[in-house]
Design a protein around this motif. Structure first.
Motif, PDB file in Angstrom:
ATOM      1  N   UNK A   1       1.345  -7.298  -0.855  1.00 42.18           N
ATOM      2  CA  UNK A   1       0.418  -6.109  -1.474  1.00 42.18           C
ATOM      3  C   UNK A   1       0.673  -4.749  -1.281  1.00 42.18           C
ATOM      4  N   UNK A   2       2.058  -4.684  -0.504  1.00 39.90           N
ATOM      5  CA  UNK A   2       2.607  -3.460  -0.207  1.00 39.90           C
ATOM      6  C   UNK A   2       3.986  -3.290  -0.630  1.00 39.90           C
ATOM      7  N   UNK A   3       4.618  -2.098  -0.630  1.00 37.80           N
ATOM      8  CA  UNK A   3       6.206  -1.740  -0.739  1.00 37.80           C
ATOM      9  C   UNK A   3       6.755  -2.669   0.314  1.00 37.80           C
ATOM     10  N   UNK A   4       7.969  -3.385  -0.276  1.00 43.51           N
ATOM     11  CA  UNK A   4       8.841  -4.288   0.534  1.00 43.51           C
ATOM     12  C   UNK A   4      10.076  -3.227   0.578  1.00 43.51           C
TER      13      UNK A   4
ATOM     14  N   UNK B   1       5.677  -3.667  -9.112  1.00 46.96           N
ATOM     15  CA  UNK B   1       4.904  -2.425  -9.961  1.00 46.96           C
ATOM     16  C   UNK B   1       5.473  -1.154  -9.801  1.00 46.96           C
ATOM     17  N   UNK B   2       6.221  -0.830  -8.780  1.00 47.75           N
ATOM     18  CA  UNK B   2       7.095   0.211  -8.493  1.00 47.75           C
ATOM     19  C   UNK B   2       7.837   0.601  -9.659  1.00 47.75           C
TER      20      UNK B   2
ATOM     21  N   UNK C   1      -4.608  -3.560  -1.857  1.00 55.16           N
ATOM     22  CA  UNK C   1      -4.380  -2.346  -1.191  1.00 55.16           C
ATOM     23  C   UNK C   1      -4.389  -0.955  -1.755  1.00 55.16           C
TER      24      UNK C   1
ATOM     25  N   UNK D   1      -1.851 -14.099  -1.625  1.00 57.70           N
ATOM     26  CA  UNK D   1      -1.321 -13.889  -0.329  1.00 57.70           C
ATOM     27  C   UNK D   1      -1.424 -15.166   0.408  1.00 57.70           C
TER      28      UNK D   1
ATOM     29  N   UNK E   1       0.523   2.769   1.504  1.00 59.24           N
ATOM     30  CA  UNK E   1       0.166   2.214   0.253  1.00 59.24           C
ATOM     31  C   UNK E   1      -0.161   0.765   0.750  1.00 59.24           C
ATOM     32  N   UNK E   2      -0.045   0.033   1.735  1.00 60.15           N
ATOM     33  CA  UNK E   2      -0.230  -1.222   2.039  1.00 60.15           C
ATOM     34  C   UNK E   2      -1.595  -1.495   2.920  1.00 60.15           C
TER      35      UNK E   2
ATOM     36  N   UNK F   1       2.405  -7.432 -14.258  1.00 63.56           N
ATOM     37  CA  UNK F   1       1.873  -7.513 -12.952  1.00 63.56           C
ATOM     38  C   UNK F   1       1.104  -8.789 -12.618  1.00 63.56           C
TER      39      UNK F   1
ATOM     40  N   UNK G   1      12.911  -0.407  -2.221  1.00 62.49           N
ATOM     41  CA  UNK G   1      13.062   1.009  -2.019  1.00 62.49           C
ATOM     42  C   UNK G   1      13.307   1.408  -0.708  1.00 62.49           C
TER      43      UNK G   1
ATOM     44  N   UNK H   1       0.217   4.660 -14.315  1.00 64.71           N
ATOM     45  CA  UNK H   1       0.443   4.262 -15.463  1.00 64.71           C
ATOM     46  C   UNK H   1      -0.705   4.856 -16.330  1.00 64.71           C
TER      47      UNK H   1
ATOM     48  N   UNK I   1      -8.138  -7.943   0.274  1.00 65.41           N
ATOM     49  CA  UNK I   1      -6.454  -7.807   0.387  1.00 65.41           C
ATOM     50  C   UNK I   1      -6.021  -6.666  -0.487  1.00 65.41           C
TER      51      UNK I   1
ATOM     52  N   UNK J   1       4.192  -6.377  -4.721  1.00 65.72           N
ATOM     53  CA  UNK J   1       4.210  -4.945  -5.146  1.00 65.72           C
ATOM     54  C   UNK J   1       5.266  -4.270  -5.691  1.00 65.72           C
TER      55      UNK J   1
ATOM     56  N   UNK K   1      -5.485 -11.829  -6.243  1.00 63.63           N
ATOM     57  CA  UNK K   1      -4.643 -11.382  -4.986  1.00 63.63           C
ATOM     58  C   UNK K   1      -4.912 -12.109  -3.744  1.00 63.63           C
TER      59      UNK K   1
ATOM     60  N   UNK L   1       4.034   9.774  -5.915  1.00 62.16           N
ATOM     61  CA  UNK L   1       4.111   8.240  -5.803  1.00 62.16           C
ATOM     62  C   UNK L   1       5.294   7.632  -5.322  1.00 62.16           C
TER      63      UNK L   1
ATOM     64  N   UNK M   1       6.049   1.226 -13.069  1.00 66.53           N
ATOM     65  CA  UNK M   1       5.704   2.686 -13.094  1.00 66.53           C
ATOM     66  C   UNK M   1       6.862   3.502 -13.493  1.00 66.53           C
TER      67      UNK M   1
END
Lengths: 565, 102
Positions: free
Chosen positions: A256-259, A108-109, B61, A246, B51-52, A317, A262, B71, B59, A105, A242, B40, A112
């Protein structure tokens, strides 16, 4: 053949990381000819075709307007494609898909952030830029201010951004081509440098524009095919893709989520500002707005560019996830130690994670498609460096030479000649810098280019358009505050202080990863404060001239007709 | 540029209407883009778990459609601006120029 390619890629990866150029040299004798022949043929075709275009462009490039702006005859749609071609670098194609491949994920950040600057360019800058300027954004910034100091400031801003951006592109280009084509690093640099000089010096903006358009079409086409090929394996269900990712990825559901990309909020906002407003201060992007006939076409070009770039980031992505599901369980794409059965699914990929998209092209389309994507990656680099070189050469010839040194007393022909010579010199310097920085970690340089663009070019340009009371003194002091603070804060942050200069971890004096929040704010405050304090006669004159500028920027009356035909 | 012409344009009520309409339109759209994007970014910074959160039973999210939304919204906002600027605003500009050039 397959084994040969594997050995070679592995050796190239080694050469890229450890700098063992000898290892690559040893492999060359073993059959460099056979290596990635498809890629070389396809890239050769691209080069021949673009050189043909350059020849045609050169025959049409007579006036300064032809050289800097392709005669102003580019349509909004063509310019939209060219803007996308200028902006979608190999770093964003390979880098973002590689980031998605390794972290999911978080990729994607980033994408964007790289897109959202475009609407801002449209709403605030594009049409005013087109209505006020002629060849470079310094035309706009110096519209009612003193031309000499403002053009020096703008040229320094332009050349700083171009230099950092070019170094990052050249080093990336050398390593990538070394990997993909089996060429030694220095040869790769020389080929890139020579081609970009030929495009820019002979074909000017016309050739550069068409190189970017062709590259954008190739890149969008190739990426579309890859994304569709990946999705087709999962019945065009992203959820199924997806889910499988996983199951395979070592980080499991966490992708699938922000790591951890950031971490703290200040860095997140600062990076966001740099990406958003840096885009609006990139000289090679701003320059493209003078290639269209009027404000209407300028607006259209941003609309198309935003669409193409946004679409492209969605594709990267999917491509990153495609890499996870199709590569991670296949040891042929990994560096597996002799006798070992397991490997690190992220770290051990041949050539590093940035190669995920390249390997995926082979997995979905065989060696022919691998050749195509390799050629696309090469073309991508060429188009971006050509755009940068043209922007740098224009700053030297149009801003520094014609306005500052010759005070406007220069013939068009002489100015174009200076520009051509500058592009040759910039090209040579770029090759030299690329060679010098081969072993350095240059990953921070694109970020630095965006931070500088957001902290000098963007504030000066925006304030000159919207802030009536702005004066030359305010612009100069504020602009230099932005430049000096952004560069020094990057040096003091851990990306350079620790990673490049080798100081101990945690000792970086500036605790955040990006300076834009501070340096951009300082630039705006500096411009505002020192303009307010400026009560010279010159300042009064500059304020009085705002009305004429505002009327022209709103209506386009008096707009520079770029074409001299 | 001729100072008389500038004065004439500045005195033209339609010009002032154009400037007012276009700048407020551009300002609204800019603020919308900033809100969407930094909303965001702030979610990424302060509320990673949200977000997760997986969407119903899968799966995928919440973060995925949200990222794609940012986007797509960038593209749609530019489209909205270009549509109005290339139509309404350009027509107004043309009328103003025709009037003052008489």
């Amino acid at each position: 053949m397959r084994a040969l390619v594997k050995t070679f890629i592995a050796a190239g990866a080694l050469a890229g990381t450890a700098g063992a150029a000898l290892a690559a040299g040893a492999i060359e004798g073993g059959g460099q000819q056979a290596l990635n022949l498809e890629a070389i043929i396809m890239f050769g075709a691209f080069v021949l075709f673009t050189l043909g275009i350059t020849k045609w462009a050169a025959s049409r490039t007579k006036s300064a307007a032809d050289f800097y702006t392709a005669g102003g005859g580019i349509t909004g749609f063509q310019n939209g494609l060219a803007l996308a071609g200028d902006y979608m670098s190999a770093a964003s194609f390979l880098g973002i898909s590689g980031l998605v491949f390794s972290t999911g994920y978080d990729g994607l950040i980033f994408s964007v952030g790289w897109l959202v600057g475009w609407p801002v360019i449209l709403f605030l800058i594009a049409e005013r830029l087109r209505n006020l300027g002629k060849f470079t954004f310094a035309d706009v910034a110096s519209f009612r201010l003193q031309p000499t100091p403002i053009r020096i400031l703008a040229a320094i801003g332009t050349l700083t951004v171009v230099a950092f951006y070019l170094i990052a592109q050249m080093v990336g280009a050398g390593k990538l081509i070394e990997l993909l084509f089996g060429l030694p690093y220095l040869y790769a640099l020389i080929i890139v440098g020579a081609l970009m000089i030929v495009y820019v010096a002979f074909g000017g903006m016309t050739a550069t524009t068409w190189v970017q358009i062709i590259k954008a079409i190739m890149l969008l086409g190739g990426a579309t095919f890859m994304a569709l090929a990946v999705l087709a394996q999962f019945g065009f269900s992203p959820e199924a893709l997806f889910k499988r990712a996983t199951e395979i990825h070592p980080k499991g559901g966490a992708i699938m989520g922000p790591g951890g990309l950031v971490s703290d909020p200040v860095s997140a906002i600062s990076l966001g500002l740099a990406l958003m407003f840096g885009t609006a201060g990139l000289p090679h992007i701003l320059m493209r707005f003078f290639t269209v006939a009027d404000a209407k076409e300028a607006r259209k070009s941003v609309f198309y560019a935003t669409g193409f770039i946004g679409y492209f980031y969605i594709l990267t992505f999917i491509i990153g996830f495609g890499g996870i599901v199709l590569l991670m369980n296949d040891p042929t794409y990994y560096k597996v130690a002799q006798g070992a059965t397991s490997y690190d699914k992220i770290k051990d990929i041949l050539g590093g994670t940035n190669m995920a998209a390249v390997h995926l092209s082979k997995a979905v389309g065989g060696s022919l498609f691998l050749g195509f994507i390799s050629a696309v990656a090469f073309a991508t680099i060429l188009a971006v460096v050509a755009g940068l070189t043209l922007a740098g050469a224009s700053a030297v010839s149009h801003d520094l030479y014609a306005s500052v040194i010759a005070k406007g007393n220069v013939s068009e022909g002489k100015e174009v000649t200076i520009s051509k010579v500058s592009s040759v010199i910039i090209g040579i310097i770029a090759v030299a810098l690329g060679y010098l920085f081969e072993k350095q970690n240059v990953a921070f340089m694109v970020g630095l280019a965006f931070s500088v663009a957001a902290s000098i070019n963007f504030p000066v340009l925006l304030m000159s358009m919207f802030y009536k009371d702005m004066t030359t003194r305010g612009a100069l002091i504020g602009g230099f505050i932005g430049l000096i603070s952004s560069v020094s804060l990057v040096i003091l942050s851990s990306t350079v202080w620790v990673d490049v200069l080798g100081n101990p971890k945690g000792s970086a004096p500036f605790p955040y990863s990006n300076p834009a929040l501070f340096s951009m704010t300082a630039a705006f405050l500096g411009i505002w404060l020192f303009s307010k304090l400026d009560n010279s006669a010159q300042a009064q004159k500059e304020r009085a001239a705002y009305d004429a500028q505002a009327v022209r920027s709103e209506t386009g009356i008096g707009i520079a007709k770029a074409s001299a035909h | 540029m001729d100072p008389e012409l500038i004065a004439k344009i500045k005195a033209n009520p339609q010009y002032n209407e154009l400037v007012r309409k276009r700048s407020s339109f551009a300002r609204i759209l800019t603020v919308m883009m900033l809100l969407i994007y930094f909303g965001f970014v702030l979610l990424v910074a302060f509320n990673k778990p949200l977000l997760a959160t997986p969407l119903a039973g899968g799966v995928t999210t919440i973060g995925i459609p949200l990222g794609v939304f940012v986007i797509v919204s960038a593209f749609i906002l530019t489209g909205i601006y270009v549509r109005r600027a290339n139509g309404e605003f350009d027509n107004m500009t043309k009328e103003i120029i025709e009037k003052v050039k008489k």
